[in-house]
Every structure is written in structure tokens, then in C-alpha cells.
Design an enzyme around this catalytic site. Structure first.
Site, PDB file in Angstrom:
ATOM      1  N   HIS A 249       5.551   6.728   6.606  1.00 15.33           N
ATOM      2  CA  HIS A 249       5.178   6.217   5.283  1.00 15.33           C
ATOM      3  C   HIS A 249       4.646   7.361   4.432  1.00 15.33           C
ATOM      4  CE1 HIS A 249       1.457   5.996   7.677  1.00 15.33           C
ATOM      5  NE2 HIS A 249       0.922   6.478   6.574  1.00 15.33           N
TER       6      HIS A 249
ATOM      7  N   HIS B  15       3.517  10.605   6.573  1.00 12.00           N
ATOM      8  CA  HIS B  15       2.977  10.457   7.924  1.00 12.00           C
ATOM      9  C   HIS B  15       4.018   9.803   8.830  1.00 12.00           C
ATOM     10  CE1 HIS B  15      -1.303  10.428   6.086  1.00 12.00           C
ATOM     11  NE2 HIS B  15      -0.862  11.652   6.311  1.00 12.00           N
TER      12      HIS B  15
ATOM     13  N   HIS C 286       2.024   8.882   1.098  1.00  7.55           N
ATOM     14  CA  HIS C 286       0.834   8.786   0.242  1.00  7.55           C
ATOM     15  C   HIS C 286       1.103   9.626  -1.000  1.00  7.55           C
ATOM     16  CE1 HIS C 286      -1.648   6.942   3.444  1.00  7.55           C
ATOM     17  NE2 HIS C 286      -0.860   7.640   4.238  1.00  7.55           N
TER      18      HIS C 286
ATOM     19  N   HIS D 205       0.830  -1.213   0.000  1.00  7.93           N
ATOM     20  CA  HIS D 205       0.000   0.000   0.000  1.00  7.93           C
ATOM     21  C   HIS D 205       0.856   1.250   0.000  1.00  7.93           C
ATOM     22  CE1 HIS D 205      -2.564   3.087   2.166  1.00  7.93           C
ATOM     23  NE2 HIS D 205      -3.236   2.842   1.063  1.00  7.93           N
TER      24      HIS D 205
ATOM     25  N   GLU E 230      -3.339  13.418   1.392  1.00  5.95           N
ATOM     26  CA  GLU E 230      -4.608  12.996   1.988  1.00  5.95           C
ATOM     27  C   GLU E 230      -5.347  14.219   2.512  1.00  5.95           C
ATOM     28  OE1 GLU E 230      -3.704   9.326   4.434  1.00  5.95           O
ATOM     29  OE2 GLU E 230      -4.702   8.537   2.649  1.00  5.95           O
TER      30      GLU E 230
ATOM     31  N   THR F  33      -6.167   6.449   8.140  1.00  2.00           N
ATOM     32  CA  THR F  33      -6.776   6.690   6.821  1.00  2.00           C
ATOM     33  C   THR F  33      -6.933   5.413   6.007  1.00  2.00           C
ATOM     34  OG1 THR F  33      -4.664   7.166   5.748  1.00  2.00           O
ATOM     35  CG2 THR F  33      -5.805   9.028   6.798  1.00  2.00           C
TER      36      THR F  33
HETATM   37  C1  SG4 Z   1      -0.329   2.956   5.595  1.00  2.00           C
HETATM   38  O1  SG4 Z   1      -0.935   1.894   4.896  1.00  2.00           O
HETATM   39  C2  SG4 Z   1       0.746   2.399   6.536  1.00  2.00           C
HETATM   40  O2  SG4 Z   1       1.654   1.596   5.860  1.00  2.00           O
HETATM   41  C3  SG4 Z   1       0.096   1.601   7.647  1.00  2.00           C
HETATM   42  O3  SG4 Z   1       1.111   1.148   8.529  1.00  2.00           O
HETATM   43  C4  SG4 Z   1      -0.860   2.496   8.383  1.00  2.00           C
HETATM   44  O4  SG4 Z   1      -1.526   1.749   9.386  1.00  2.00           O
HETATM   45  C5  SG4 Z   1      -1.908   3.052   7.449  1.00  2.00           C
HETATM   46  O5  SG4 Z   1      -1.295   3.719   6.366  1.00  2.00           O
HETATM   47  C6  SG4 Z   1      -2.794   4.076   8.151  1.00  2.00           C
HETATM   48  O6  SG4 Z   1      -1.973   5.063   8.735  1.00  2.00           O
HETATM   49  O7  SG4 Z   1      -1.156   7.277   9.132  1.00  2.00           O
HETATM   50  N1  SG4 Z   1      -2.328   6.887   6.958  1.00  2.00           N
HETATM   51  S1  SG4 Z   1      -2.258   6.569   8.506  1.00  2.00           S
HETATM   52  O8  SG4 Z   1      -3.550   6.867   9.093  1.00  2.00           O
HETATM   53  O9  SG4 Z   1      -0.362   2.695  11.065  1.00  2.00           O
HETATM   54  C7  SG4 Z   1      -1.205   1.916  10.668  1.00  2.00           C
HETATM   55  C8  SG4 Z   1       1.345  -0.171   8.599  1.00  2.00           C
HETATM   56  O10 SG4 Z   1       0.683  -0.984   8.016  1.00  2.00           O
HETATM   57  C9  SG4 Z   1      -2.018   1.090  11.573  1.00  2.00           C
HETATM   58  C10 SG4 Z   1       2.499  -0.538   9.453  1.00  2.00           C
HETATM   59 ZN    ZN Z   2      -0.689   7.628   6.190  1.00  2.00          ZN
END
Ligand code: SG4
Ligand code: ZN
Length: 261
Positions: free
Chosen positions: A93, A118, A95, A64, A105, A203
């Protein structure tokens, strides 16, 4: 229909709430931040600890996004500003979108940016990231917005350089040199106290409403080529990951604070 979380993400955000009721809750992220509809405040200084020495770091393709973690736990901590406690760095990570006109986002005045990073922190008292997800004050997420610049941003070169090695979902790669997170998390110390903050959610499903969002007003720079490198990553199906941002959600009954010095 929804075999697993990753598949669900690509079924499309409009369908998430069929499987996860929280995704249609009243504290969802991202949002459009309307600068004419924020409350100016002066909070205590936001503090980042442990960013001044380099940490061995690795980047993983999750299917993702590209996620960066350090090998040391509790290497970096966040406190102050809207936070009442200490938060521990978990991962960061990105977006992005199909082209340089979309990808962020959160929107600012309905304007979207080509990328958003983020940096996710969990409340130290909860001992682990997974435990923190069960509490409404479990996470603090720093959000950084990017704009396109003619020159590559050297801070992100170590990350961009390993992306071709992790094109396939599940692949990871240790950065060649330990990374000084200070450059990534505090690109300009003079501007770090200028941010928007609001209560929101993850998100991606299950859209847990556990995050205090802190969106820096200052924008960072990336070249077109640096942005394009992220679009070559591939998802579970082996397709290029060209769109991994969620559309904005209703603000509902929330107030967005703007911290000023
Ligand atoms: C991304 O998919 C990250 O890789 C996820 O982290 C993350 O989930 C998810 O986004 C949602 O995070 O800051 N955009 S966000 O709201 O942190 C989590 C992992 O899968 C639970 C490690
Ligand atoms: Zn994120």
C-alpha cells in the site's frame, strides 16, 4: 468518540494513544533516519522469491490508502538480511501527502518524500497474517521512497490506471494484466542490499510493535501526475484522501542498522 478504526485514523495521530496505549510505546514507526547515526553492517543477502512470474492482482480503496494484493496466497516470499525466518507477502500500500513536498512516513535526515510504499509480509510459521500480529517478530515491511520525475514510471502505470475506478472507499479493481511484482519490489537488483533496518510498529492504530522495517536507500521515481492520481481517492466521509502518513515518532533506545554490500 472513536466509532471505528477508519474514523480514528482521521481524528489525528496525536489522539491515537488515548484509545490505543501501544501508539505511545517505545518501538513506534515511522522514524527519522539520521544517516550520521546508523551502524553499518553486512547481513546475509535479502532474498525475494516468486517475483519473477506475473500474478493476477487487484487494488482496493480501504478508505485510508490503496492496497494491492495478489489472488494467489504465498505467491511471494521474503527472507535473509535481518530476518531469521521466511515471510509471506500479504499486501502492499501507499502513503502520500497533499503536495509533492510531503507524504512519506519515514524521513531520511529529516527529509520527507512525496510518497512511500509498504510491502507487508508475515512470518510463515504463524500461518496467517492475523496470528502474526500477535508476535513481536510477526511482520517484515519493505519500505520504498519516491521522488518526482518528469516522466511517468511505467512500472506503476497498471496501478495508477485503475485508481479512477476505485475512488470510493470499499471499491476494488483487478489489474488488466497480471503484475510482475519483480518490477515493483526489486526495481534495481544492484541496489537491493543497500537499506536501513530497525524494529518498529504498524503506522496506524493499534500501532502494534511487531514489524521489522527494511527501508531501501535507493529512491524510485513517479511523475507529478502519477502522484496526483492517488490524491483523488476518497475516504469514508467522501473527502479526498490527501494526507495518510503518520508523523515521525521518537527513536527512543533503538539502533538503526545500515546494510552495506
Ligand atoms: C494501511 O492503512 C494499510 O492499508 C493497512 O492494511 C495497514 O495495516 C496499515 O496501513 C498499517 O501498515 O505498513 N503502514 S503499515 O504499518 O497492515 C496492516 C490493511 O488494512 C495491519 C490491510
Ligand atoms: Zn504503510
Amino acid at each position: 468518540v472513536f466509532q471505528n478504526k477508519i474514523n480514528l485514523i482521521f481524528v489525528g495521530p496525536a489522539n491515537w494513544s488515548k484509545e490505543y496505549h501501544t501508539c505511545s510505546g517505545k518501538l513506534q514507526s515511522p522514524i527519522n533516519i539520521d544517516e550520521h547515526n546508523v551502524t553499518n553492517v553486512s547481513l546475509s543477502p535479502l532474498r525475494l522469491i516468486g517475483i519473477d512470474n506475473p500474478h493476477q492482482s487487484y487494488v482496493t480503496n480501504t478508505g485510508h490508502t490503496a492496497t494491492l494484493r495478489t489472488n494467489e496466497s504465498k505467491a511471494v516470499m521474503l527472507s535473509g538480511g535481518p530476518l531469521e525466518n521466511i515471510y509471506v507477502f500479504e499486501q502492499l500500500h501507499f502513503h502520500w501527502g497533499e503536495n509533492d513536498h510531503e507524504g512519506s512516513e519515514d524521513l531520511i535526515n529529516n527529509h520527507s518524500f512525496p510518497m512511500e510504499m509498504h510491502a507487508v509480509f508475515y512470518k510463515e510459521d504463524y500461518k496467517s497474517f492475523n496470528e502474526a500480529l500477535k508476535h513481536s517478530d510477526g511482520l517484515a515491511i519493505l519500505a520504498y521512497l519516491y521522488e518526482v520525475s518528469p516522466q511517468p514510471n511505467p512500472t506503476y502505470e497498471p496501478i495508477v490506471k485503475v485508481l479512477p475506478d476505485i475512488e470510493t472507499m470499499g471499491k476494488g479493481k483487478v489489474l488488466q494484466e497480471p503484475l510482475l511484482l519483480e518490477n515493483v519490489l526489486v526495481p534495481d537488483i544492484a541496489k537491493i542490499q543497500d537499506y536501513f533496518t530497525y524494529p518498529g510498529s504498524l503506522t496506524t492504530p493499534p500501532c502494534l510493535e511487531v514489524a521489522r522495517w527494511i527501508d531501501f536507500k535507493d529512491h524510485q521515481q513517479l511523475s507529478h501526475d502519477q502522484l496526483a492520481a492517488f490524491r483523488d481517492l476518497r475516504n469514508q466521509e467522501g473527502d479526498k484522501l490527501t494526507h495518510n502518513f503518520r508523523p515521525v515518532q521518537p527513536l527512543e533506545n533503538r539502533e538503526v542498522l545500515h546494510n552495506i554490500l
